[in-house]
Design an enzyme around this catalytic site. Structure first.
Site, PDB file in Angstrom:
ATOM      1  N   CYS A 113      46.164  31.654  28.355  1.00 51.73           N
ATOM      2  CA  CYS A 113      45.885  32.774  27.705  1.00 51.73           C
ATOM      3  C   CYS A 113      46.668  34.016  28.181  1.00 51.73           C
ATOM      4  O   CYS A 113      47.876  34.037  27.821  1.00 51.73           O
ATOM      5  CB  CYS A 113      44.289  33.094  27.598  1.00 51.73           C
ATOM      6  SG  CYS A 113      43.883  34.098  26.148  1.00 51.73           S
ATOM      7  N   HIS A 219      42.180  28.055  26.183  1.00 51.01           N
ATOM      8  CA  HIS A 219      41.379  27.967  27.490  1.00 51.01           C
ATOM      9  C   HIS A 219      41.007  26.545  27.819  1.00 51.01           C
ATOM     10  O   HIS A 219      39.662  26.365  27.412  1.00 51.01           O
ATOM     11  CB  HIS A 219      40.139  28.875  27.398  1.00 51.01           C
ATOM     12  CG  HIS A 219      40.679  30.338  27.540  1.00 51.01           C
ATOM     13  ND1 HIS A 219      40.548  30.806  28.647  1.00 51.01           N
ATOM     14  CD2 HIS A 219      40.820  31.379  26.586  1.00 51.01           C
ATOM     15  CE1 HIS A 219      41.136  32.247  28.521  1.00 51.01           C
ATOM     16  NE2 HIS A 219      41.131  32.258  27.297  1.00 51.01           N
ATOM     17  N   GLU A 221      40.197  25.411  30.465  1.00 51.33           N
ATOM     18  CA  GLU A 221      38.948  25.116  31.564  1.00 51.33           C
ATOM     19  C   GLU A 221      37.689  25.237  30.922  1.00 51.33           C
ATOM     20  O   GLU A 221      36.718  24.854  31.334  1.00 51.33           O
ATOM     21  CB  GLU A 221      39.327  26.393  32.273  1.00 51.33           C
ATOM     22  CG  GLU A 221      38.805  27.602  32.232  1.00 51.33           C
ATOM     23  CD  GLU A 221      39.886  28.411  31.033  1.00 51.33           C
ATOM     24  OE1 GLU A 221      40.800  27.746  30.496  1.00 51.33           O
ATOM     25  OE2 GLU A 221      39.228  29.380  30.798  1.00 51.33           O
TER      26      GLU A 221
END
Ligand code: MN
Length: 248
Positions: A113, A219, A221
């Site tokens: 990001c 993202h 994660e």
């Protein structure tokens, strides 16, 4: 047994008000450290400081995390868009210097990001300060507006078939979440654009001349638990970092 690779992760500075005062804190969502841990690495958070470069001696790889905007002056913008938020000079200094030095050492680097934007700016590229201004809302890059949970996809991206990204995900179509209002405008020399969303916005870059460098605008994660394919880029980072020769 060789030790697990140490992956340095940059945090987000912010002010937190507590009962006994306001504190400037370096914060990081645990999704980043959990993803590195799940991928077999040892996560280590790197705070802004006068000179973080000696830390590179103990790092095997780096992860540049999401967060607020890079100061548009860092890429030569003459005006600042009113949606700009979260600019932090210490973080910009840390990340831009750390990234350049890590590239010089050919360390594996994963940029998420804000991280993909830092990568582009560090190499001399620039950003769209507001994606909706440029591309309209045919694709919503801030999926919270639509109430889509953070671990679920908000749009898809198309990856080049011959890219590290497509090999890593074992697919050229990747369903991703989206929480950004900026994006790469002109990609810097040395960066290959390898993924876009259907509105043309750049969503993935890599550096074929480096050992392992990947930048994504989404993202993973936040998604890897609900959608295990999103653990793959972390696993690939840790694997690439396990082959970095020790310094000294
Ligand atoms: Mn997006």
């Amino acid at each position: 047994m060789p030790r697990r690779p140490v992956i340095g992760i940059t945090p987000t500075p912010n002010d937190v008000e507590l009962g006994h005062g306001t504190f400037h804190r370096y914060t990081l969502a645990d999704t980043y450290t959990k993803a590195i841990e799940a991928a077999g690495g040892l996560p280590l958070i790197i705070p802004p400081q006068a000179n973080a470069l000696p830390l590179l001696d103990i790092l095997d790889g780096l992860l540049f995390s999401g967060g607020g905007d890079i100061d548009p002056k860092r890429y030569g913008a003459e005006t600042i868009h009113p949606t700009t938020y979260g600019v932090d000079a210490e973080r910009d200094d840390l990340e831009l210097s750390l990234l350049k030095a890590a590239l010089d050492r050919d360390l594996p680097i994963f940029c998420i990001c804000r991280g993909i934007q830092v990568l582009n700016v560090a190499l001399g590229g620039d950003l769209y300060q507001d994606v909706a201004d440029e591309f309209g809302n045919t694709i919503q890059h801030r999926q919270q507006v639509e109430g889509i949970p953070k671990e679920e996809p908000g749009h898809s991206v198309q990856a080049n078939a011959d890219s590290l990204l497509a090999r890593t995900y074992e697919s050229t179509e990747i369903l991703v979440n989206s929480f950004h209002h900026q994006a790469i405008h002109t990609a810097a020399n040395g960066l290959s654009v390898v993924a876009r969303s259907s509105d043309g916005s750049i969503e993935g870059v890599e550096m074929p001349d480096q050992r392992w460098v990947l930048g994504v605008q989404w993202h993973p994660e936040m998604m890897f638990r609900a959608h295990p394919e999103h653990l793959r880029p972390f696993a690939a980072l840790v694997e690439a970092s396990s082959s970095v020769p020790a310094v000294g």
